[in-house]
Each structure stands twice: as structure tokens, then as C-alpha cells.
Design a protein around this motif. Structure first.
Motif, PDB file in Angstrom:
ATOM      1  N   CYS A   1       0.832  -1.206   0.000  1.00  0.00           N
ATOM      2  CA  CYS A   1       0.000   0.000   0.000  1.00  0.00           C
ATOM      3  C   CYS A   1       0.868   1.257   0.000  1.00  0.00           C
ATOM      4  CB  CYS A   1      -0.926   0.002   1.214  1.00  0.00           C
ATOM      5  SG  CYS A   1      -2.190  -1.281   1.198  1.00  0.00           S
ATOM      6  N   ILE A   2       1.936   1.233   0.776  1.00  0.00           N
ATOM      7  CA  ILE A   2       2.832   2.394   0.809  1.00  0.00           C
ATOM      8  C   ILE A   2       3.516   2.584  -0.536  1.00  0.00           C
ATOM      9  CG2 ILE A   2       4.954   3.264   1.857  1.00  0.00           C
ATOM     10  CD1 ILE A   2       4.062   2.002   4.481  1.00  0.00           C
ATOM     11  N   TYR A   3       3.835   1.487  -1.220  1.00  0.00           N
ATOM     12  CA  TYR A   3       4.500   1.608  -2.521  1.00  0.00           C
ATOM     13  C   TYR A   3       3.583   2.235  -3.561  1.00  0.00           C
ATOM     14  CZ  TYR A   3       6.596   0.223  -6.961  1.00  0.00           C
ATOM     15  OH  TYR A   3       7.104   0.233  -8.228  1.00  0.00           O
ATOM     16  N   TYR A   4       2.332   1.798  -3.590  1.00  0.00           N
ATOM     17  CA  TYR A   4       1.411   2.291  -4.606  1.00  0.00           C
ATOM     18  C   TYR A   4       0.783   3.628  -4.236  1.00  0.00           C
ATOM     19  CZ  TYR A   4       1.635  -2.166  -7.109  1.00  0.00           C
ATOM     20  OH  TYR A   4       2.064  -3.245  -7.823  1.00  0.00           O
ATOM     21  N   TRP A   5       0.583   3.869  -2.942  1.00  0.00           N
ATOM     22  CA  TRP A   5      -0.066   5.119  -2.514  1.00  0.00           C
ATOM     23  C   TRP A   5       0.804   5.783  -1.442  1.00  0.00           C
ATOM     24  CZ3 TRP A   5      -2.909   0.536  -2.954  1.00  0.00           C
ATOM     25  CH2 TRP A   5      -3.815   0.495  -4.018  1.00  0.00           C
ATOM     26  N   PRO A   6       1.963   6.298  -1.816  1.00  0.00           N
ATOM     27  CA  PRO A   6       2.858   6.882  -0.794  1.00  0.00           C
ATOM     28  C   PRO A   6       2.307   8.147  -0.168  1.00  0.00           C
ATOM     29  CG  PRO A   6       3.684   7.329  -2.996  1.00  0.00           C
ATOM     30  CD  PRO A   6       2.523   6.397  -3.171  1.00  0.00           C
ATOM     31  N   GLU A   7       1.351   8.795  -0.826  1.00  0.00           N
ATOM     32  CA  GLU A   7       0.816  10.052  -0.299  1.00  0.00           C
ATOM     33  C   GLU A   7      -0.281   9.845   0.728  1.00  0.00           C
ATOM     34  OE1 GLU A   7      -1.848   8.709  -3.520  1.00  0.00           O
ATOM     35  OE2 GLU A   7       0.319   8.839  -3.249  1.00  0.00           O
ATOM     36  N   ASP A   8      -0.764   8.625   0.919  1.00  0.00           N
ATOM     37  CA  ASP A   8      -1.822   8.332   1.878  1.00  0.00           C
ATOM     38  C   ASP A   8      -1.203   7.966   3.221  1.00  0.00           C
ATOM     39  OD1 ASP A   8      -4.054   6.916   3.309  1.00  0.00           O
ATOM     40  OD2 ASP A   8      -5.090   7.342   1.431  1.00  0.00           O
TER      41      ASP A   8
ATOM     42  N   ARG B   1       9.534   3.698  14.346  1.00  0.00           N
ATOM     43  CA  ARG B   1       9.998   5.074  14.175  1.00  0.00           C
ATOM     44  C   ARG B   1      10.326   5.366  12.713  1.00  0.00           C
ATOM     45  NH1 ARG B   1      13.289   4.212  19.015  1.00  0.00           N
ATOM     46  NH2 ARG B   1      12.430   5.364  20.788  1.00  0.00           N
ATOM     47  N   ALA B   2      11.006   4.423  12.081  1.00  0.00           N
ATOM     48  CA  ALA B   2      11.388   4.621  10.683  1.00  0.00           C
ATOM     49  C   ALA B   2      10.162   4.749   9.789  1.00  0.00           C
ATOM     50  CB  ALA B   2      12.278   3.463  10.222  1.00  0.00           C
ATOM     51  N   VAL B   3       9.143   3.956  10.067  1.00  0.00           N
ATOM     52  CA  VAL B   3       7.914   4.036   9.269  1.00  0.00           C
ATOM     53  C   VAL B   3       7.236   5.387   9.454  1.00  0.00           C
ATOM     54  CG1 VAL B   3       5.583   3.089   9.048  1.00  0.00           C
ATOM     55  CG2 VAL B   3       7.533   1.551   9.182  1.00  0.00           C
ATOM     56  N   TYR B   4       7.129   5.839  10.685  1.00  0.00           N
ATOM     57  CA  TYR B   4       6.489   7.133  10.930  1.00  0.00           C
ATOM     58  C   TYR B   4       7.286   8.275  10.286  1.00  0.00           C
ATOM     59  CZ  TYR B   4       3.488   4.813  14.355  1.00  0.00           C
ATOM     60  OH  TYR B   4       2.564   3.995  14.966  1.00  0.00           O
ATOM     61  N   GLU B   5       8.602   8.196  10.374  1.00  0.00           N
ATOM     62  CA  GLU B   5       9.423   9.250   9.764  1.00  0.00           C
ATOM     63  C   GLU B   5       9.256   9.258   8.248  1.00  0.00           C
ATOM     64  OE1 GLU B   5      14.074  10.812   9.799  1.00  0.00           O
ATOM     65  OE2 GLU B   5      13.494   8.947  10.822  1.00  0.00           O
ATOM     66  N   LYS B   6       9.243   8.084   7.659  1.00  0.00           N
ATOM     67  CA  LYS B   6       9.035   7.994   6.215  1.00  0.00           C
ATOM     68  C   LYS B   6       7.653   8.520   5.828  1.00  0.00           C
ATOM     69  CE  LYS B   6       8.923   4.611   2.438  1.00  0.00           C
ATOM     70  NZ  LYS B   6       9.034   3.168   2.085  1.00  0.00           N
ATOM     71  N   GLY B   7       6.656   8.221   6.637  1.00  0.00           N
ATOM     72  CA  GLY B   7       5.314   8.714   6.345  1.00  0.00           C
ATOM     73  C   GLY B   7       5.219  10.226   6.423  1.00  0.00           C
ATOM     74  N   CYS B   8       5.887  10.802   7.408  1.00  0.00           N
ATOM     75  CA  CYS B   8       5.858  12.266   7.516  1.00  0.00           C
ATOM     76  C   CYS B   8       6.541  12.924   6.325  1.00  0.00           C
ATOM     77  CB  CYS B   8       6.534  12.698   8.818  1.00  0.00           C
ATOM     78  SG  CYS B   8       5.612  12.262  10.311  1.00  0.00           S
ATOM     79  N   GLN B   9       7.609  12.312   5.825  1.00  0.00           N
ATOM     80  CA  GLN B   9       8.278  12.866   4.654  1.00  0.00           C
ATOM     81  C   GLN B   9       7.432  12.698   3.401  1.00  0.00           C
ATOM     82  OE1 GLN B   9      12.067  10.913   4.513  1.00  0.00           O
ATOM     83  NE2 GLN B   9      12.904  12.025   6.263  1.00  0.00           N
ATOM     84  N   ALA B  10       6.803  11.534   3.266  1.00  0.00           N
ATOM     85  CA  ALA B  10       6.009  11.292   2.062  1.00  0.00           C
ATOM     86  C   ALA B  10       4.780  12.186   1.998  1.00  0.00           C
ATOM     87  CB  ALA B  10       5.595   9.821   1.997  1.00  0.00           C
ATOM     88  N   THR B  11       4.190  12.462   3.150  1.00  0.00           N
ATOM     89  CA  THR B  11       3.010  13.335   3.184  1.00  0.00           C
ATOM     90  C   THR B  11       3.375  14.797   3.386  1.00  0.00           C
ATOM     91  OG1 THR B  11       2.759  12.923   5.561  1.00  0.00           O
ATOM     92  CG2 THR B  11       1.549  11.479   4.061  1.00  0.00           C
ATOM     93  N   GLN B  12       4.675  15.110   3.324  1.00  0.00           N
ATOM     94  CA  GLN B  12       5.166  16.477   3.466  1.00  0.00           C
ATOM     95  C   GLN B  12       4.757  17.097   4.800  1.00  0.00           C
ATOM     96  OE1 GLN B  12       4.451  18.883  -0.024  1.00  0.00           O
ATOM     97  NE2 GLN B  12       4.423  17.086  -1.356  1.00  0.00           N
ATOM     98  N   GLY B  13       4.610  16.260   5.834  1.00  0.00           N
ATOM     99  CA  GLY B  13       4.306  16.745   7.171  1.00  0.00           C
ATOM    100  C   GLY B  13       2.905  17.263   7.357  1.00  0.00           C
ATOM    101  N   GLU B  14       1.983  16.911   6.472  1.00  0.00           N
ATOM    102  CA  GLU B  14       0.630  17.445   6.533  1.00  0.00           C
ATOM    103  C   GLU B  14      -0.383  16.466   7.103  1.00  0.00           C
ATOM    104  OE1 GLU B  14      -0.369  18.695   2.629  1.00  0.00           O
ATOM    105  OE2 GLU B  14       1.068  20.360   2.588  1.00  0.00           O
ATOM    106  N   ASN B  15       0.069  15.294   7.557  1.00  0.00           N
ATOM    107  CA  ASN B  15      -0.839  14.301   8.114  1.00  0.00           C
ATOM    108  C   ASN B  15      -0.687  14.276   9.633  1.00  0.00           C
ATOM    109  OD1 ASN B  15      -1.909  11.663   9.026  1.00  0.00           O
ATOM    110  ND2 ASN B  15      -2.208  11.299   6.853  1.00  0.00           N
ATOM    111  N   PRO B  16      -1.670  14.772  10.394  1.00  0.00           N
ATOM    112  CA  PRO B  16      -1.517  14.830  11.857  1.00  0.00           C
ATOM    113  C   PRO B  16      -1.568  13.466  12.527  1.00  0.00           C
ATOM    114  CG  PRO B  16      -3.731  15.497  11.225  1.00  0.00           C
ATOM    115  CD  PRO B  16      -2.960  15.316   9.946  1.00  0.00           C
ATOM    116  N   TYR B  17      -2.196  12.485  11.889  1.00  0.00           N
ATOM    117  CA  TYR B  17      -2.313  11.168  12.509  1.00  0.00           C
ATOM    118  C   TYR B  17      -0.944  10.498  12.639  1.00  0.00           C
ATOM    119  CZ  TYR B  17      -7.268  11.814  11.539  1.00  0.00           C
ATOM    120  OH  TYR B  17      -8.546  12.313  11.502  1.00  0.00           O
ATOM    121  N   ILE B  18      -0.094  10.668  11.632  1.00  0.00           N
ATOM    122  CA  ILE B  18       1.241  10.064  11.708  1.00  0.00           C
ATOM    123  C   ILE B  18       2.056  10.735  12.804  1.00  0.00           C
ATOM    124  CG2 ILE B  18       3.327   9.529  10.415  1.00  0.00           C
ATOM    125  CD1 ILE B  18       1.717   9.647   7.872  1.00  0.00           C
TER     126      ILE B  18
END
Length: 647
Positions: free
Chosen positions: A166-173, A194-211
Motif C-alpha cells: 500500500c505504501i508503494y502504490y499510494w505513498p501520499e496516503d 519510528r522509521a515508518v512514521y518518519e518515512k510517512g511524515c516525509q512522504a506526506t510532506q508533514g501534513e498528516n496529523p495522525y502520523i
């Protein structure tokens, strides 16, 4: 080819000057006609993502190359919306008629070209995937649900593989990052989470408060308070209406004793997120802690207005009324709690213990049986029912219930502690020691282990093993230094041995270390631990695991129903129920309710409780040498105990 001939033979001056320029045409003429270029899709689609260096000089162009490559330009129209830095030969051929002087004359186009070069840095994987390679968005929802089911069944590896896809196909979600981080956290893989959360914050450009929030919760659990604060702050910056971030941050500050800061954060949560039951509940508990009961009632009322189906809100409100001895109001709130959530085990459990402590033994027994009928896998209900039967019935029936509870969850420490307490009261010292050893073998660092050591210390004290009793009291305080019962029991023990000076030192030491706790707000924790109410968190709020609410019995058989929900000494005595507050004057028909909502017949509750016995006293387990040595000196005689442990 036909289109090419029509365009080249057109008599329109504008078409001729744009599509078939001759060598005699001056550059100023092209600059003059640039404003009408965006009207042609074949050229305007290339302008935003092109640069000067991407095109050959105008003198080297062939006048007819642009017409022959027009189908290729139409095909590239879908790709040009995601600019890349390298261009193919087809792109060069399709852009032969574009003059680099046109870009130099328009600073807007040059700025767009520079911006287009930077886009792949923010969306690296999206730029690599073509539209036909990515599955439909509905597959993301299905995959997330599938991963949730697998994680619920402890199939973590399969769930991780699905979420990684899911992360590969939809990195912005942000949802796959949150789900994968939680699964890794459950397996104690904190670095990977921690690595997953950090990667998620970078992929969403820090705009996802849930991560940000989930990352903050992880750091808080690991003890990184400063970093957790920063992450909660980032979550509120990403979305100031994200109530979970405000509430989680407030809970963190409460655990650190910063009550004023916590109130400020909760107020911000209400300001930006509107009315929220979790924030109202925490504020109400803070007011109750400060003995501002009217304000607490108002906030509880607001919480129940936000969500009338919140069983936890009704239970917390009922707990407040119980402490104030408003038994009639508390009973009404318990009724609302079970109506809001008919299968909630905590509602039936706390209500049943409440009625039993008021002397309504039959109703308390009935409520506990209803709770067990709708939650047959819960050992706590059977444990409380066993203690109730031991007090008002026979020890053999209590043993049957204890055995069934231990079979449901062999790692539930309070069941073994309560069973050991009962066997000790019956004079079975060896069996009681074995039960206590079994409880400590599960986990020797929890608050339940501290209570077990305290109860075992009292046992050894009454058995005459004084040195073992002292070691057990000290071990209990090493786990939970805030236990009033353990400190006072140890002081009483030393006083009975004639060590009055030592007893006074122990009392003074307790009060000294208690003053070090700044505005002890630990009791308010956990009711809504970061939005999702965990089982242990609700227990802490409802005083299911707090030593400060245990009763000190005066004899061996006058102890109230010893359960996790015993309240302080201000509660009504079980032997003296409130005569002006009968249990059946609220207009609530319990039998009709369980028949309509739960499909239960009150007359068949006893039949459902009857199940064959399957095992006897549990087998011995290997314990650490330090714990094993405490049981070596056994005394055949036993005297009544003056301090017991409830579970």
C-alpha cells in the motif's frame, strides 16, 4: 499528412507565422505572437515543463518535423503533467518547432520550468508509476481492512507485507503508515516503527496529523518526553482541529505533573476541535480531583451530550457519585451505562460490585452473572464473583470459579492473588504460597506483583517468618513506592515487634517521598489514553488497580467484596445499605432489558454458570532463587491476618 497540408496551405497569416515559419521571419515577430501560443494545446502542454537546454537551436530544426510528431505529442500529454528531468528522442522531435527565445521572453514560463524540475523530489515513487500501473483507490481500502483483520489474528507478517505494498502504490496516503507503525509497536519493534512514521511524515510532506500523533505516542511510551512534546506540537500544527493530538499532549503533561499546561492544551482542543467527549471527561476528572464537584458534574454532562453512547463517560460519572455517597444517582448512571453499551464488561462488573458493597448481594451476584454471560472470556468477572461467593456462600464454590477464571487467562495475575488470599484465609498456607509464586512468575514488575508481595509479606508475618516478611515488604515498595497500604503495614509490623523508632521512620519516609510527587494526577490517566480507551487504562481510571482504594479489614471475615473496584473508607458499609435508597425504585426493568437487548433469561443465568471442572491446583513453576527461598521456613500454625490484599 492531410492535416499537415491543410495547415501549411492555409492563407491565415497567424497560422502561417506560427506553424510554417520561414527563415526570413524575424525573432521579434515570434515574441509578438507569444501571448496566443497557449491557445494551441500541442505547444502549451510542453511549455511548463521544458527548459532552454532541452531544445536544439532553431537553425538546426526541420520545418516539417513538428507536424509529423503530433501524435507522439498527444500521447505525451498525459506524462507531461508529472515532469521528469530527462527527455526522450520523441520529446525532442515533437518540440522541434519551439524556439528557445520564446522562453527567454516569458519569466513565468521559466519559473514554471524550474518548479517542474523540483517536483520529482517530493513525489519520487509517484513519478515512476504510470497511471495504468497503479491499482484503483478502492483497493487501498480493501487492503487496509485485510491488514487490520490479519493483525487482529496476530498474523503480523502477512499484514506487514500488505501495508508495504500500500505504501508503494499510494505513498501520499497516511493510513498505511499509521497501521504499519502500530503493528510494529505491538511487536516491540520500536526502531522500525519510528522509521515508518518518519518515512510517512516525509512522504506526506508533514501534513498528516495522525502520523505525527502516533509517532508522539510511541516516543512517550519509550520515555522520550521532550521528543514526544515536539511531535505532538507538529501534529497540532499540521491540523489544529485534530483533537487526539491535543488530548494526547495533555495526558502527557498530566503524567509529568504539569496540570496547568494540561488544562491549557485541553482548552485549545475544545477551541479548535469543538465539543469532544474525551476532553470533557479528562477535564471533569481534573475538577473531581480538585473537589470541585459541581464543575465536574457539568463537564460529565457535556461529555454525555457529545456522545450519549459513551459507556465510559457514564461510568466515570457514576464513580464520582459513588465517592460522594449519592447511591441513588450512581445507580441511575450505571443503568444509563449498560443501556449505552449492553455488552460492556466494565459496566456490569463495577455495578455488580457497587450493589454488593451496599449489601444487595443477590442483585450484585445477578449483575456479575449477566456480565459473564455476555463476556464469557473475561476472568475479572469470575474473580469478583468467586470472592462474592466466598464471603456469602462456600469456599468450594469460590474455588470452582477461581479455577475457571485461571483457565480463561492463565496470565491474569489478580486471579492468582485473590485465589491465594482465599486459600490463606482457609488455612491452606502451602497452597497460598504456591498461588503467590504463580502470580509472580507471570511478571514481577507490575503493580499487581507489588500487591502480591505485600500480601505474601503479611502471610509470612503471621506465620512467624519475620525476616522473609521484611524482604517482601521491601520488594513490594521497590516496585510501587506510592502504596500507602504497604508502608503502613510495614510500620505496623515493626511496631508490633517493639521497634517503635523504626516504625516512625517508615511512616516519615512515606510522607517524605509522597511530597515529591507534584500534584499527583496519575489517577486521572488512562481513561482515554490517546482516543482509543485501552483495557488497562479504563481499569486505572475506575480504580481497578490502585492501592489507595483498598480497605483495611478489622477481622478475617469482615472484608468487603475484595475486587479491583473497592473504593475508599468513605463508601457506605456493605452491612449498612442506604435504607432510603432502595435498589428497585428507578423504573428500570433489568430482566426486560437483558431479554430485549441481550436475549438472556434471568432464570437461566445459573444454568449458564454450570460448566464441568477441568483442572485442579495449577502445576508448580520454576521461580527465581530469591523468591523460592522465601517459602522455605513454613509454620504449621496460622493466625488471622490484619492486612489483606484485594485484587
Amino acid at each position: 499528412m492531410h492535416l499537415k497540408l491543410n495547415l501549411s496551405s492555409s492563407s491565415s497569416p497567424s497560422n502561417f507565422s506560427l506553424y510554417a515559419p520561414s527563415q526570413k521571419t524575424s525573432s521579434s515577430k515570434f515574441s509578438f505572437q507569444i501571448p496566443i501560443l497557449p491557445l494551441h494545446s500541442s505547444l502549451s502542454s510542453h511549455i511548463p515543463c521544458a527548459s532552454k537546454d532541452s531544445f536544439p537551436p532553431l537553425l538546426e530544426q526541420k520545418p516539417h518535423s513538428s507536424f509529423g510528431s503530433e501524435p507522439a505529442a498527444a500521447e505525451e500529454l498525459l506524462v507531461v503533467r508529472r515532469p521528469v528531468k530527462e527527455y526522450s528522442e520523441e520529446d525532442d522531435e515533437s518540440s522541434d518547432d519551439v524556439d528557445e527565445d520564446r522562453f527567454s521572453s516569458s519569466p513565468i514560463d521559466a519559473g514554471l520550468a524550474e518548479f517542474a524540475k523540483k517536483l520529482p523530489m517530493f513525489e519520487p515513487q509517484r513519478a515512476e508509476l504510470k497511471s495504468e500501473e497503479r491499482p484503483l483507490l478502492v483497493n487501498l481500502d480493501l487492503a487496509l481492512y485485510r491488514a487490520k483483520v490479519l493483525a487482529r489474528n496476530y498474523q503480523f507478517k502477512e499484514a506487514e507485507k500488505i501495508l508495504e505494498k500500500c505504501i508503494y502504490y499510494w505513498p501520499e496516503d497516511g493510513r498505511p503508515y499509521v497501521a504499519l507503525g502500530k503493528i510494529l509497536s505491538k511487536q516491540s519493534k520500536t526502531s522500525e516503527a519510528r522509521a515508518v512514521y518518519e518515512k510517512g511524515c516525509q512522504a506526506t510532506q508533514g501534513e498528516n496529523p495522525y502520523i505525527w500523533q502516533c509517532w508522539a505516542v510511541l516516543e512517550n511510551k519509550m520515555g522520550s518526553i521532550k521528543k514526544a512534546r515536539d511531535l505532538f506540537d507538529a501534529a497540532t500544527v499540521a491540523d489544529k482541529r485534530h483533537v487526539a493530538a491535543w488530548h494526547g499532549w495533555a495526558v502527557l503533561e498530566l503524567k509529568q505533573g504539569n496540570v496547568k499546561k494540561a488544562r491549557h492544551l485541553l482548552a485549545k482542543g475544545l477551541k479548535y476541535g469543538g465539543g469532544n467527549e474525551y476532553i470533557y471527561q479528562t477535564l471533569a476528572l481534573l475538577e473531581a480531583k480538585a473537589n470541585r464537584h459541581e464543575q465536574a458534574r457539568y463537564l460529565f454532562k457535556q461529555a454525555t451530550k457529545c456522545n450519549p453512547k459513551s459507556c465510559a463517560s457514564w461510568l466515570a460519572w457514576a464513580q464520582l457519585e459513588m465517592q460522594l455517597e449519592n447511591n441513588h444517582t450512581a445507580r441511575q448512571l450505571f443503568e444509563k451505562a449498560v443501556q449505552a453499551s449492553p455488552k460492556n464488561r466494565f459496566a456490569w462488573h463495577v455495578w455488580g460490585v457497587f450493589e454488593a458493597n451496599l449489601g444487595n448481594v443477590d442483585k450484585g451476584r445477578k449483575l456479575l452473572k449477566i456480565g459473564h454471560a455476555v463476556n464469557p472470556r473475561d476472568p475479572v468477572l469470575l474473580q469478583s464473583l468467586a470472592l462474592l461467593e466466598y464471603k456469602y456462600s462456600t469456599a468450594n464454590l469460590a474455588r470452582v470459579l477461581f479455577r475457571r477464571a485461571s483457565e480463561l487467562d492463565p496470565r491474569h495475575q489478580p486471579v492468582w492473588i485473590a485465589w491465594g488470599w482465599m486459600e490463606w484465609k482457609e488455612g491452606n498456607i502451602a497452597t497460598a504460597r504456591e498461588m503467590y509464586q504463580r502470580a509472580l512468575s507471570i511478571d514481577s514488575t507490575t503493580e499487581s506483583a507489588a500487591r502480591c508481595l505485600q500480601a505474601w509479606g503479611v502471610l509470612e508475618q503471621r506465620a512467624g517468618n519475620l525476616s522473609a516478611a521484611r524482604r517482601l515488604f521491601r520488594s513490594s515498595l521497590n516496585i510501587n513506592s506510592q502504596s500507602y497500604i504497604t508502608w503502613m503495614t510495614w510500620a505496623s509490623f515493626e511496631e508490633n515487634q517493639g521497634n517503635a523508632v523504626r516504625a516512625e521512620e517508615i511512616r516519615n519516609l512515606y510522607f517524605q517521598q509522597r511530597t515529591e510527587v507534584v500534584d499527583d494526577a496519575s489517577w486521572v490517566m488512562g481513561f482515554m489514553d490517546i482516543i482509543d480507551p485501552a483495557v488497562d487504562s479504563i481499569k486505572r481510571l475506575l480504580n481497578l488497580d490502585r492501592n489507595s482504594y483498598y480497605r483495611i479489614p478489622d477481622s478475617s471475615r469482615n472484608t468487603p467484596v475484595a475486587t479491583d473496584t473497592d473504593t475508599d473508607n468513605n463508601d457506605p458499609s456493605p452491612g449498612n445499605p442506604d435504607k432510603n435508597d432502595p435498589a428497585s425504585e428507578n423504573g428500570f426493568d433489568l430482566d426486560a432489558f437483558i431479554r430485549d437487548k441481550l436475549s438472556l433469561d434471568s432464570s437461566s443465568l445459573d444454568i449458564q454458570m454450570q460448566t464441568p471442572e477441568t483442572s485442579a491446583v495449577p502445576r508448580r513453576v520454576k521461580l527465581p532463587r530469591r523468591i523460592r527461598s522465601l517459602g522455605n521456613n513454613q509454620s504449621p500454625t496460622t493466625t488471622p491476618v490484619t492486612q489483606s490484599t484485594t485484587v
